[in-house]
Scaffold this motif. Structure first.
Motif, PDB file in Angstrom:
ATOM      1  N   THR A  36       3.793  42.180 -71.997  1.00 41.00           N
ATOM      2  CA  THR A  36       5.043  42.037 -72.737  1.00 41.00           C
ATOM      3  C   THR A  36       5.804  40.819 -72.225  1.00 41.00           C
ATOM      4  OG1 THR A  36       6.380  43.353 -71.190  1.00 41.00           O
ATOM      5  CG2 THR A  36       5.177  44.553 -72.917  1.00 41.00           C
ATOM      6  N   VAL A  37       6.714  40.323 -73.044  1.00 41.60           N
ATOM      7  CA  VAL A  37       7.519  39.166 -72.643  1.00 41.60           C
ATOM      8  C   VAL A  37       8.326  39.494 -71.391  1.00 41.60           C
ATOM      9  CG1 VAL A  37       9.419  37.661 -73.327  1.00 41.60           C
ATOM     10  CG2 VAL A  37       7.647  38.266 -74.990  1.00 41.60           C
ATOM     11  N   GLU A  38       8.831  40.716 -71.314  1.00 41.45           N
ATOM     12  CA  GLU A  38       9.678  41.112 -70.189  1.00 41.45           C
ATOM     13  C   GLU A  38       8.892  41.189 -68.882  1.00 41.45           C
ATOM     14  OE1 GLU A  38      11.295  42.238 -73.990  1.00 41.45           O
ATOM     15  OE2 GLU A  38       9.405  42.853 -73.045  1.00 41.45           O
ATOM     16  N   GLY A  39       7.631  41.625 -68.943  1.00 42.79           N
ATOM     17  CA  GLY A  39       6.867  41.869 -67.710  1.00 42.79           C
ATOM     18  C   GLY A  39       5.778  40.862 -67.416  1.00 42.79           C
ATOM     19  N   GLY A  40       5.560  39.910 -68.336  1.00 45.60           N
ATOM     20  CA  GLY A  40       4.419  39.014 -68.186  1.00 45.60           C
ATOM     21  C   GLY A  40       4.683  37.743 -67.415  1.00 45.60           C
ATOM     22  N   PHE A  41       5.931  37.474 -67.071  1.00 47.28           N
ATOM     23  CA  PHE A  41       6.290  36.266 -66.311  1.00 47.28           C
ATOM     24  C   PHE A  41       5.655  35.018 -66.919  1.00 47.28           C
ATOM     25  CE2 PHE A  41       7.284  39.606 -63.356  1.00 47.28           C
ATOM     26  CZ  PHE A  41       8.357  39.128 -62.614  1.00 47.28           C
ATOM     27  N   GLY A  42       5.662  34.959 -68.242  1.00 48.51           N
ATOM     28  CA  GLY A  42       5.153  33.783 -68.944  1.00 48.51           C
ATOM     29  C   GLY A  42       3.681  33.826 -69.290  1.00 48.51           C
ATOM     30  N   LEU A  43       2.940  34.783 -68.740  1.00 46.95           N
ATOM     31  CA  LEU A  43       1.495  34.857 -68.996  1.00 46.95           C
ATOM     32  C   LEU A  43       1.127  36.032 -69.903  1.00 46.95           C
ATOM     33  CD1 LEU A  43      -0.002  34.002 -65.468  1.00 46.95           C
ATOM     34  CD2 LEU A  43       0.596  32.472 -67.356  1.00 46.95           C
ATOM     35  N   ASP A  44       2.127  36.630 -70.550  1.00 47.45           N
ATOM     36  CA  ASP A  44       1.866  37.786 -71.407  1.00 47.45           C
ATOM     37  C   ASP A  44       0.962  37.434 -72.576  1.00 47.45           C
ATOM     38  OD1 ASP A  44       4.285  37.349 -73.756  1.00 47.45           O
ATOM     39  OD2 ASP A  44       4.638  36.515 -71.772  1.00 47.45           O
ATOM     40  N   GLY A  45       1.117  36.232 -73.144  1.00 50.19           N
ATOM     41  CA  GLY A  45       0.268  35.828 -74.272  1.00 50.19           C
ATOM     42  C   GLY A  45      -1.195  35.760 -73.878  1.00 50.19           C
ATOM     43  N   LEU A  46      -1.487  35.160 -72.737  1.00 50.97           N
ATOM     44  CA  LEU A  46      -2.864  35.090 -72.243  1.00 50.97           C
ATOM     45  C   LEU A  46      -3.432  36.478 -72.001  1.00 50.97           C
ATOM     46  CD1 LEU A  46      -5.344  33.662 -70.992  1.00 50.97           C
ATOM     47  CD2 LEU A  46      -4.061  33.529 -68.846  1.00 50.97           C
ATOM     48  N   LEU A  47      -2.629  37.350 -71.433  1.00 45.99           N
ATOM     49  CA  LEU A  47      -3.106  38.705 -71.152  1.00 45.99           C
ATOM     50  C   LEU A  47      -3.341  39.496 -72.434  1.00 45.99           C
ATOM     51  CD1 LEU A  47      -0.852  39.238 -68.062  1.00 45.99           C
ATOM     52  CD2 LEU A  47      -3.332  39.550 -68.051  1.00 45.99           C
ATOM     53  N   ARG A  48      -2.542  39.236 -73.454  1.00 47.99           N
ATOM     54  CA  ARG A  48      -2.799  39.905 -74.732  1.00 47.99           C
ATOM     55  C   ARG A  48      -4.097  39.386 -75.354  1.00 47.99           C
ATOM     56  NH1 ARG A  48       2.827  39.258 -75.232  1.00 47.99           N
ATOM     57  NH2 ARG A  48       2.618  37.454 -76.620  1.00 47.99           N
ATOM     58  N   VAL A  49      -4.349  38.091 -75.211  1.00 46.56           N
ATOM     59  CA  VAL A  49      -5.600  37.524 -75.713  1.00 46.56           C
ATOM     60  C   VAL A  49      -6.799  38.153 -75.003  1.00 46.56           C
ATOM     61  CG1 VAL A  49      -6.997  35.411 -75.774  1.00 46.56           C
ATOM     62  CG2 VAL A  49      -4.603  35.343 -76.472  1.00 46.56           C
ATOM     63  N   ARG A  50      -6.646  38.395 -73.701  1.00 46.86           N
ATOM     64  CA  ARG A  50      -7.741  38.949 -72.897  1.00 46.86           C
ATOM     65  C   ARG A  50      -7.629  40.468 -72.741  1.00 46.86           C
ATOM     66  NH1 ARG A  50     -10.956  36.608 -68.494  1.00 46.86           N
ATOM     67  NH2 ARG A  50     -12.446  37.398 -70.025  1.00 46.86           N
ATOM     68  N   ASN A  51      -6.877  41.090 -73.622  1.00 45.90           N
ATOM     69  CA  ASN A  51      -6.598  42.525 -73.532  1.00 45.90           C
ATOM     70  C   ASN A  51      -7.847  43.378 -73.360  1.00 45.90           C
ATOM     71  OD1 ASN A  51      -6.452  45.163 -75.493  1.00 45.90           O
ATOM     72  ND2 ASN A  51      -4.609  44.961 -74.226  1.00 45.90           N
ATOM     73  N   ASP A  52      -8.968  42.961 -73.966  1.00 48.98           N
ATOM     74  CA  ASP A  52     -10.175  43.790 -73.923  1.00 48.98           C
ATOM     75  C   ASP A  52     -10.796  43.877 -72.533  1.00 48.98           C
ATOM     76  OD1 ASP A  52     -10.800  41.049 -74.174  1.00 48.98           O
ATOM     77  OD2 ASP A  52     -12.840  41.531 -74.823  1.00 48.98           O
ATOM     78  N   VAL A  53     -10.408  42.978 -71.604  1.00 54.86           N
ATOM     79  CA  VAL A  53     -10.986  43.034 -70.259  1.00 54.86           C
ATOM     80  C   VAL A  53      -9.954  43.485 -69.215  1.00 54.86           C
ATOM     81  CG1 VAL A  53     -12.624  41.204 -70.836  1.00 54.86           C
ATOM     82  CG2 VAL A  53     -10.500  40.606 -69.635  1.00 54.86           C
ATOM     83  N   VAL A  54      -8.747  43.827 -69.639  1.00 51.45           N
ATOM     84  CA  VAL A  54      -7.685  44.211 -68.698  1.00 51.45           C
ATOM     85  C   VAL A  54      -7.691  45.717 -68.483  1.00 51.45           C
ATOM     86  CG1 VAL A  54      -5.197  44.221 -68.269  1.00 51.45           C
ATOM     87  CG2 VAL A  54      -6.259  42.245 -69.369  1.00 51.45           C
ATOM     88  N   ARG A  55      -7.681  46.135 -67.230  1.00 51.77           N
ATOM     89  CA  ARG A  55      -7.650  47.547 -66.872  1.00 51.77           C
ATOM     90  C   ARG A  55      -6.579  47.784 -65.814  1.00 51.77           C
ATOM     91  NH1 ARG A  55     -10.489  46.915 -70.520  1.00 51.77           N
ATOM     92  NH2 ARG A  55     -12.652  47.520 -70.882  1.00 51.77           N
ATOM     93  N   GLY A  56      -5.990  48.964 -65.820  1.00 48.41           N
ATOM     94  CA  GLY A  56      -5.018  49.342 -64.799  1.00 48.41           C
ATOM     95  C   GLY A  56      -5.544  50.498 -63.970  1.00 48.41           C
ATOM     96  N   ILE A  57      -5.598  50.310 -62.655  1.00 50.43           N
ATOM     97  CA  ILE A  57      -6.111  51.345 -61.751  1.00 50.43           C
ATOM     98  C   ILE A  57      -5.109  51.526 -60.611  1.00 50.43           C
ATOM     99  CG2 ILE A  57      -7.997  52.040 -60.224  1.00 50.43           C
ATOM    100  CD1 ILE A  57      -9.836  50.151 -61.814  1.00 50.43           C
TER     101      ILE A  57
END
Length: 494
Positions: free
Chosen positions: A230-251
């Motif tokens: 999200t814009v609030e939590g991404g510190f400017g890199l939220d767009g990249l993380l949304r693009v790579r959403n399929d490889v992002v995991r939270g553990i």
């Protein structure tokens, strides 16, 4: 599976925060599950070479415009004899106090060179040992070059052709941003300035490159994995993380139960369990005595431990003229104890509050013994973080039967179940908006329950102590991530 951890820090050798705990605990617990795990990190000034074993011969590391020569030392990870830790010994880069900087120089000017040496050196250690990992697991921005090297440099080499990378974000707030002129320190082709994802606003960004190049990206809680997109939590890199959403995991990080267990903890005056909680009363009495508070088992004690920085919500709690701590202590029948250090204005305000409030006591600094006593002796634990990728203290608190009062963010949201006044369910008290009034109201709610819903509070404490925060669950999820990284990066259907 062969797993190489690349990190700027790991306990007990060097630590600035939770990253060091997580790296060592994950490595150790993966080794218990029969994985072959090695850690590569720098040998800082305070790590005594005399307690390490030196490998024969120097190590040539391609970095900058040439090659640096380092020594390599090794020892096993305390408590985990099957995990070998390798230290890159380079006096100019690492023979100094501080991991990333010092109080006088918070960010060393040559950090791009230092941590490029770490990442290149980690892979050169593999060559030296003749040991080639299935997974290179890089931690935070300082290891962000490692996934770049795996993808764009090493994978074309036979020995690393089946190596995949995993990049773990421990805190989006630290990204390793430096001027473009520092790119030559990295020891890689200029084509990778754009090609590997380093370029951001004309600078280089290590965290961005790690996210762009890794086969899988993890962060330290499921909720934080969503927040950083999200814009609030991404510190400017939220767009990249949304693009790579399929490889992002939270553990979620696990808890070291050998260290943090009220049943076996040697640093507290009495041990106890969810089935026999008498020992917690003695811990509370000792805590009150230690902090110079009146001994009274009927008054709720609220504990706080941590860095006094904005991320931890200190402005809303201690801000002069608007923070809620004075109001809490002057209008509620409570006692508050604090252990921590950080921003000077906050330390000064805390000392001022101590002089004005008979029920507020603090120790500026850090003590392992006191931190265990606060977790064991408090009834509640206040953790009003602005953001919290994972957080450990709320889990320690629950395991010690100390109910967390937390903001609904990151790992706090994933590990604390909000109290339900009708049913008595929950393991803590949760609020959403980070404001002084929200903190005050939620503390008031917890104190109300303490005095008026005693049976609910007792059962909540017992329920909290029975939560499973072990590394076993986390390790299984990391194993799944490693398998997916191999499939994505190397087309290996294992």
């Amino acid at each position: 599976m062969k797993i190489l951890m690349v990190s700027a820090e790991a306990v007990p050798f060097a630590k600035t925060g939770g990253l060091a705990d997580a790296v060592s605990a994950l490595a150790g617990n993966l080794s218990k599950r029969n994985h072959e795990v090695k850690i590569v990190m720098p040998r800082y000034y305070k790590i005594d070479r005399r307690k390490l074993t030196k490998l024969e011969g120097p190590l040539g590391v391609p970095v900058g415009n040439g090659q640096e020569w380092t020594a390599v030392y090794t020892t096993s990870l305390p408590g985990f004899p099957n995990v070998q830790v390798y230290f890159l010994d380079h006096e100019l880069c690492f023979g100094r106090d501080g991991v990333y900087g010092t109080k006088f120089e918070p960010d060393f000017f040559d950090n791009p060179y230092r941590f490029s040496l770490l990442c290149h050196g980690a892979l050169q250690v593999c060559n030296k040992l003749g040991w080639f990992p299935d997974i290179v697991h890089a931690h935070d921005w300082s290891a962000g070059l490692a996934p770049v090297l795996v993808k764009h440099v090493c994978r074309s080499q036979p020995n690393f052709s089946k190596t995949a990378s995993v990049f773990t974000i421990h805190n989006m707030g630290y990204q390793g941003v430096y001027g473009k002129e520092k790119f030559t320190d990295l020891g890689i082709d200029w084509n990778l300035y754009y090609g590997a994802g380093f370029e951001r606003h004309g600078d280089i960004n290590f965290l961005q490159a790690g996210i762009s190049s890794a086969d899988m990206v993890t962060t330290v809680s499921p909720t934080y994995a969503k927040e950083i997109q999200t814009v609030e939590g991404g510190f400017g890199l939220d767009g990249l993380l949304r693009v790579r959403n399929d490889v992002v995991r939270g553990i979620v990080n696990g808890v070291d139960s050998d260290v943090w267990s009220p049943e076996t903890d040697k640093l507290i005056p009495a041990n106890y369990s969810s089935k026999s909680m008498e020992g917690k009363k003695l811990c509370k009495k000792t805590l009150q005595q230690k902090f110079g508070l009146p001994v009274d088992e009927n008054i709720p004690v609220i504990g706080m431990i941590g860095r006094l920085v904005s991320q931890k919500g200190i402005g809303e709690v201690f801000g002069p003229g608007y923070g809620c701590m004075y109001r809490i202590c002057s209008s509620m029948k409570v006692q508050v104890v604090l252990l921590g250090s950080g921003e000077k204005w906050c330390e000064d305000e805390i000392n001022s509050l101590q002089s004005r409030l008979p029920n507020f006591r603090a120790k500026i600094g850090y003590s392992e013994e006191l931190s265990h006593l606060i977790e064991a002796g408090s009834d509640f634990f206040l953790m009003p973080s602005q953001y919290e990728p994972c957080g450990l203290n709320q889990m320690y608190s629950e395991l010690y039967g100390t109910l967390p009062i937390v903001r609904k963010t990151g790992g706090l949201a994933d590990t604390v179940q909000n109290y339900n006044e009708q049913t008595g369910s929950g393991t803590g008290f949760v609020f959403e908006n980070l404001t002084p009034s929200a903190i005050f109201d939620t503390v008031g709610w917890a104190v109300y329950a303490y005095y008026n819903k005693k049976e609910h509070v007792k059962k909540m404490m017992q329920r909290a102590m029975e939560q499973d925060f072990s590394w076993t669950k986390s390790c299984k999820l990391y194993e799944d991530v490693y398998m997916e990284a191999l499939k994505r990066g190397c087309n290996i259907g294992i």
